[in-house]
Design a protein around this motif. Structure first.
Motif, PDB file in Angstrom:
ATOM      1  N   SER A  11      65.773 -23.597  55.825  1.00  0.00           N
ATOM      2  CA  SER A  11      66.889 -24.326  55.228  1.00  0.00           C
ATOM      3  C   SER A  11      66.367 -25.410  54.304  1.00  0.00           C
ATOM      4  O   SER A  11      65.387 -26.098  54.619  1.00  0.00           O
ATOM      5  N   VAL A  12      67.023 -25.565  53.161  1.00  0.00           N
ATOM      6  CA  VAL A  12      66.596 -26.541  52.169  1.00  0.00           C
ATOM      7  C   VAL A  12      67.813 -27.054  51.411  1.00  0.00           C
ATOM      8  O   VAL A  12      68.826 -26.359  51.294  1.00  0.00           O
ATOM      9  N   GLN A  13      67.727 -28.268  50.901  1.00  0.00           N
ATOM     10  CA  GLN A  13      68.790 -28.829  50.082  1.00  0.00           C
ATOM     11  C   GLN A  13      68.739 -28.246  48.677  1.00  0.00           C
ATOM     12  O   GLN A  13      67.682 -27.842  48.198  1.00  0.00           O
ATOM     13  N   THR A 116      63.723 -12.408  55.799  1.00  0.00           N
ATOM     14  CA  THR A 116      63.631 -13.795  56.226  1.00  0.00           C
ATOM     15  C   THR A 116      64.791 -14.571  55.614  1.00  0.00           C
ATOM     16  O   THR A 116      65.126 -14.393  54.444  1.00  0.00           O
ATOM     17  N   GLN A 117      65.427 -15.413  56.412  1.00  0.00           N
ATOM     18  CA  GLN A 117      66.634 -16.113  55.992  1.00  0.00           C
ATOM     19  C   GLN A 117      66.301 -17.339  55.157  1.00  0.00           C
ATOM     20  O   GLN A 117      65.465 -18.161  55.545  1.00  0.00           O
ATOM     21  N   VAL A 118      66.978 -17.463  54.024  1.00  0.00           N
ATOM     22  CA  VAL A 118      66.911 -18.655  53.188  1.00  0.00           C
ATOM     23  C   VAL A 118      68.309 -19.241  53.096  1.00  0.00           C
ATOM     24  O   VAL A 118      69.251 -18.554  52.699  1.00  0.00           O
ATOM     25  N   THR A 119      68.448 -20.504  53.468  1.00  0.00           N
ATOM     26  CA  THR A 119      69.733 -21.184  53.421  1.00  0.00           C
ATOM     27  C   THR A 119      69.606 -22.434  52.560  1.00  0.00           C
ATOM     28  O   THR A 119      68.770 -23.298  52.827  1.00  0.00           O
ATOM     29  N   VAL A 120      70.440 -22.523  51.525  1.00  0.00           N
ATOM     30  CA  VAL A 120      70.419 -23.659  50.610  1.00  0.00           C
ATOM     31  C   VAL A 120      71.720 -24.425  50.770  1.00  0.00           C
ATOM     32  O   VAL A 120      72.806 -23.877  50.540  1.00  0.00           O
ATOM     33  N   ALA A 121      71.634 -25.679  51.164  1.00  0.00           N
ATOM     34  CA  ALA A 121      72.810 -26.512  51.395  1.00  0.00           C
ATOM     35  C   ALA A 121      73.445 -26.935  50.079  1.00  0.00           C
ATOM     36  O   ALA A 121      72.755 -27.157  49.077  1.00  0.00           O
ATOM     37  N   SER A 122      74.765 -27.077  50.124  1.00  0.00           N
ATOM     38  CA  SER A 122      75.599 -27.477  48.982  1.00  0.00           C
ATOM     39  C   SER A 122      75.840 -26.336  48.019  1.00  0.00           C
ATOM     40  O   SER A 122      76.959 -25.959  47.744  1.00  0.00           O
TER      41      SER A 122
END
Length: 122
Positions: A11-13, A116-122
């Protein structure tokens, strides 16, 4: 059949960076093309980037061009995807895959990792 294992997701902004890795169980031959695909919730899997294993020629989807960089470490049988300036639209499961054709068509790819899961906040 070559086994592929992705890693480096998380997870990353928005605006941040991640580097994904894809480790292959066997040494790629000269005709090998390695690629990254991704699948977001509710969407079909789409092409992200590819590279000729020995030639170094790379190709990117328009949506990631200028932000993502694909590369490979031949002696270690590892492919990387450096992702910079990440956007919310980049949120997806990222898969690496192997083919013998220089193509963006997923039907040509014979070996796939588990993702592999990549999650980007906003």
């Amino acid at each position: 059949q070559v086994q592929l294992v992705e890693s480096g997701g998380g997870s990353v902004q928005a605006g941040g960076s991640l580097r994904l890795s894809c480790a292959a169980s066997a040494r790629p031959f000269s005709r090998t093309v390695m690629a990254w695909f991704r699948q977001a919730p509710g969407k079909e899997r789409e092409f992200v980037a590819l590279i000729r294993w020995h030639g170094g020629s790379a190709l990117y989807a328009d949506s990631v061009k200028g932000r993502f960089t694909i590369s490979n470490d031949n002696p270690r049988n590892i492919m990387y995807l450096q992702m910079n300036n990440l956007k919310a639209e980049d949120t997806a499961i990222y898969y690496c895959a192997r083919a013998t054709q220089y193509t963006t068509s997923q039907s040509a790819y014979e070996d796939w990792g588990q993702g592999t899961q990549v999650t980007v906040a906003s």
